[in-house]
Write a protein that holds these residues in place. Structure first.
Motif, mmCIF file in Angstrom:
data_model
loop_
_atom_site.group_PDB
_atom_site.id
_atom_site.type_symbol
_atom_site.label_atom_id
_atom_site.label_comp_id
_atom_site.label_asym_id
_atom_site.label_seq_id
_atom_site.Cartn_x
_atom_site.Cartn_y
_atom_site.Cartn_z
ATOM 1 N N LYS A 144 0.846 -1.194 0.000
ATOM 2 C CA LYS A 144 0.000 0.000 0.000
ATOM 3 C C LYS A 144 0.881 1.243 0.000
ATOM 4 N N LEU A 145 0.309 2.289 -0.556
ATOM 5 C CA LEU A 145 0.958 3.600 -0.601
ATOM 6 C C LEU A 145 0.092 4.545 0.205
ATOM 7 N N ILE A 146 0.686 5.123 1.241
ATOM 8 C CA ILE A 146 -0.032 6.084 2.082
ATOM 9 C C ILE A 146 0.465 7.478 1.720
ATOM 10 N N LYS A 147 -0.448 8.272 1.168
ATOM 11 C CA LYS A 147 -0.123 9.641 0.766
ATOM 12 C C LYS A 147 -0.465 10.548 1.942
ATOM 13 N N VAL A 148 0.524 11.285 2.400
ATOM 14 C CA VAL A 148 0.343 12.165 3.555
ATOM 15 C C VAL A 148 0.027 13.560 3.031
ATOM 16 N N LYS A 149 -1.191 13.991 3.278
ATOM 17 C CA LYS A 149 -1.753 15.207 2.675
ATOM 18 C C LYS A 149 -0.822 16.422 2.720
ATOM 19 N N ASN A 150 -0.398 16.851 3.882
ATOM 20 C CA ASN A 150 0.456 18.045 3.977
ATOM 21 C C ASN A 150 1.899 17.683 4.300
ATOM 22 N N GLY A 151 2.277 16.444 4.053
ATOM 23 C CA GLY A 151 3.623 15.979 4.400
ATOM 24 C C GLY A 151 4.685 16.454 3.431
ATOM 25 N N ASN A 152 5.857 16.764 3.983
ATOM 26 C CA ASN A 152 6.995 17.136 3.150
ATOM 27 C C ASN A 152 7.927 15.925 2.989
ATOM 28 N N HIS A 153 9.144 16.143 2.562
ATOM 29 C CA HIS A 153 10.053 15.029 2.306
ATOM 30 C C HIS A 153 10.452 14.281 3.582
ATOM 31 N N SER A 154 10.602 14.975 4.666
ATOM 32 C CA SER A 154 11.097 14.317 5.888
ATOM 33 C C SER A 154 10.012 13.536 6.627
ATOM 34 N N LEU A 155 8.757 13.916 6.443
ATOM 35 C CA LEU A 155 7.644 13.290 7.178
ATOM 36 C C LEU A 155 8.006 13.123 8.653
ATOM 37 N N SER A 156 8.444 14.210 9.257
ATOM 38 C CA SER A 156 8.931 14.149 10.639
ATOM 39 C C SER A 156 8.044 14.893 11.643
ATOM 40 N N ARG A 157 6.892 15.356 11.201
ATOM 41 C CA ARG A 157 5.964 15.964 12.164
ATOM 42 C C ARG A 157 5.429 14.863 13.083
ATOM 43 N N LYS A 158 4.956 15.257 14.252
ATOM 44 C CA LYS A 158 4.423 14.275 15.201
ATOM 45 C C LYS A 158 3.345 13.403 14.562
ATOM 46 N N SER A 159 2.454 14.029 13.818
ATOM 47 C CA SER A 159 1.355 13.283 13.190
ATOM 48 C C SER A 159 1.883 12.291 12.146
ATOM 49 N N ASP A 160 2.929 12.681 11.421
ATOM 50 C CA ASP A 160 3.539 11.781 10.426
ATOM 51 C C ASP A 160 4.179 10.582 11.119
ATOM 52 N N LEU A 161 4.929 10.874 12.178
ATOM 53 C CA LEU A 161 5.625 9.810 12.907
ATOM 54 C C LEU A 161 4.644 8.840 13.543
ATOM 55 N N LYS A 162 3.504 9.350 14.021
ATOM 56 C CA LYS A 162 2.475 8.468 14.607
ATOM 57 C C LYS A 162 1.951 7.496 13.557
ATOM 58 N N LYS A 163 1.718 7.982 12.344
ATOM 59 C CA LYS A 163 1.232 7.115 11.257
ATOM 60 C C LYS A 163 2.262 6.030 10.938
ATOM 61 N N ILE A 164 3.510 6.431 10.855
ATOM 62 C CA ILE A 164 4.576 5.475 10.534
ATOM 63 C C ILE A 164 4.710 4.444 11.650
ATOM 64 N N CYS A 165 4.697 4.905 12.889
ATOM 65 C CA CYS A 165 4.802 3.986 14.041
ATOM 66 C C CYS A 165 3.607 3.038 14.113
ATOM 67 N N ARG A 166 2.429 3.543 13.814
ATOM 68 C CA ARG A 166 1.234 2.692 13.811
ATOM 69 C C ARG A 166 1.395 1.567 12.781
ATOM 70 N N GLU A 167 1.903 1.914 11.617
ATOM 71 C CA GLU A 167 2.105 0.911 10.566
ATOM 72 C C GLU A 167 3.181 -0.094 10.982
ATOM 73 N N LEU A 168 4.245 0.385 11.597
ATOM 74 C CA LEU A 168 5.301 -0.507 12.077
ATOM 75 C C LEU A 168 4.756 -1.448 13.134
ATOM 76 N N ASN A 169 3.976 -0.934 14.062
ATOM 77 C CA ASN A 169 3.369 -1.772 15.105
ATOM 78 C C ASN A 169 2.446 -2.830 14.500
ATOM 79 N N ASN A 170 1.719 -2.479 13.453
ATOM 80 C CA ASN A 170 0.867 -3.455 12.758
ATOM 81 C C ASN A 170 1.711 -4.577 12.148
#
Length: 173
Positions: A144-170
Motif C-alpha cells: 500500500k501507498l499512504i499519501k500524507v496530505k500536507n507531508g513534506n520530504h522528511s515526514l517528521s511531524r508528530k502526526s507523520d511519525l504516529k502514522k509510521i509507528c502505527r504501521e510498524l506496530n501493525n
C-alpha cells in the motif's frame, strides 16, 4: 550506494542471527539501500516501510537535470559542489557511476510480505512517482501507498511519525 548497501549488510550480519526476522524501514535513499538488501536477507524480511522513497534518484533527479557544464565538471574533475539553500553537497563521479550500477526499479522482488510506502504530497525533493515505481517491483506483496496530505520530504511531524509507528506496530503484531 554500493558501499552504504554493503555497510548495512555487514552490520546486519554481525548483529542479527540468521533465524531472526527483520523489518526494514528506509527513508529517501535509505529505501533504495533497503531494497538492495532484499536479495541478501529475503528469507528474514517480514516487512518493509519506505518513507519518501528515492530509488535511483542520482540519475533521475540529478544527472538528467544537470546541464552539460555540470556533467563535464563531474566527469573531468571527479567532483561538483552542488549548492542547495544553506548547504553544499559534494557530488562525485564515483557516486554518480555507482548509482547507475545500483538500479533497482528494473528488478522484481517476489515476496508476500507487507510493504507500506509513505509519501508526502508536499514533498519538493522526491516526486510521488518514485514511491509508485518502487511499489511495482514488489510483485506479490501485500502493498500500500499512504499519501500524507500536507507531508513534506522528511515526514517528521508528530502526526507523520504516529502514522509510521502505527504501521510498524501493525507489521510487528
Amino acid at each position: 550506494i554500493s558501499k552504504w548497501t554493503n555497510d548495512a549488510k555487514q552490520l546486519i550480519k554481525s548483529k542479527i542471527k540468521k533465524d531472526k526476522k527483520l523489518i526494514f524501514v528506509g527513508s529517501s535513499m535509505g529505501s533504495w539501500i533497503a531494497s538492495n538488501l532484499f536479495f541478501t536477507f529475503k528469507k528474514q524480511i517480514v516487512g518493509f516501510i519506505g518513507i519518501a522513497s528515492a530509488p535511483e534518484f542520482l540519475e533521475k533527479l540529478m544527472w538528467k537535470k544537470f546541464n552539460k557544464k555540470i556533467k563535464k565538471q563531474i566527469m573531468t574533475k571527479n567532483i561538483y559542489y552542488l549548492e542547495r539553500g544553506d548547504f553544499t553537497c559534494p557530488l562525485t563521479k564515483q557516486l554518480i557511476l555507482d548509482g547507475k550500477k545500483n538500479k533497482i526499479l528494473n528488478k522484481k522482488i517476489i515476496t508476500r510480505i507487507p510493504v507500506t510506502l509513505f509519501h508526502g504530497l508536499k514533498d519538493k525533493v522526491v516526486p510521488l512517482s518514485f514511491s509508485k515505481k518502487l511499489l511495482k517491483i514488489f510483485v506479490i506483496s501485500k502493498k500500500k501507498l499512504i499519501k500524507v496530505k500536507n507531508g513534506n520530504h522528511s515526514l517528521s511531524r508528530k502526526s507523520d511519525l504516529k502514522k509510521i509507528c502505527r504501521e510498524l506496530n501493525n507489521m510487528i503484531s
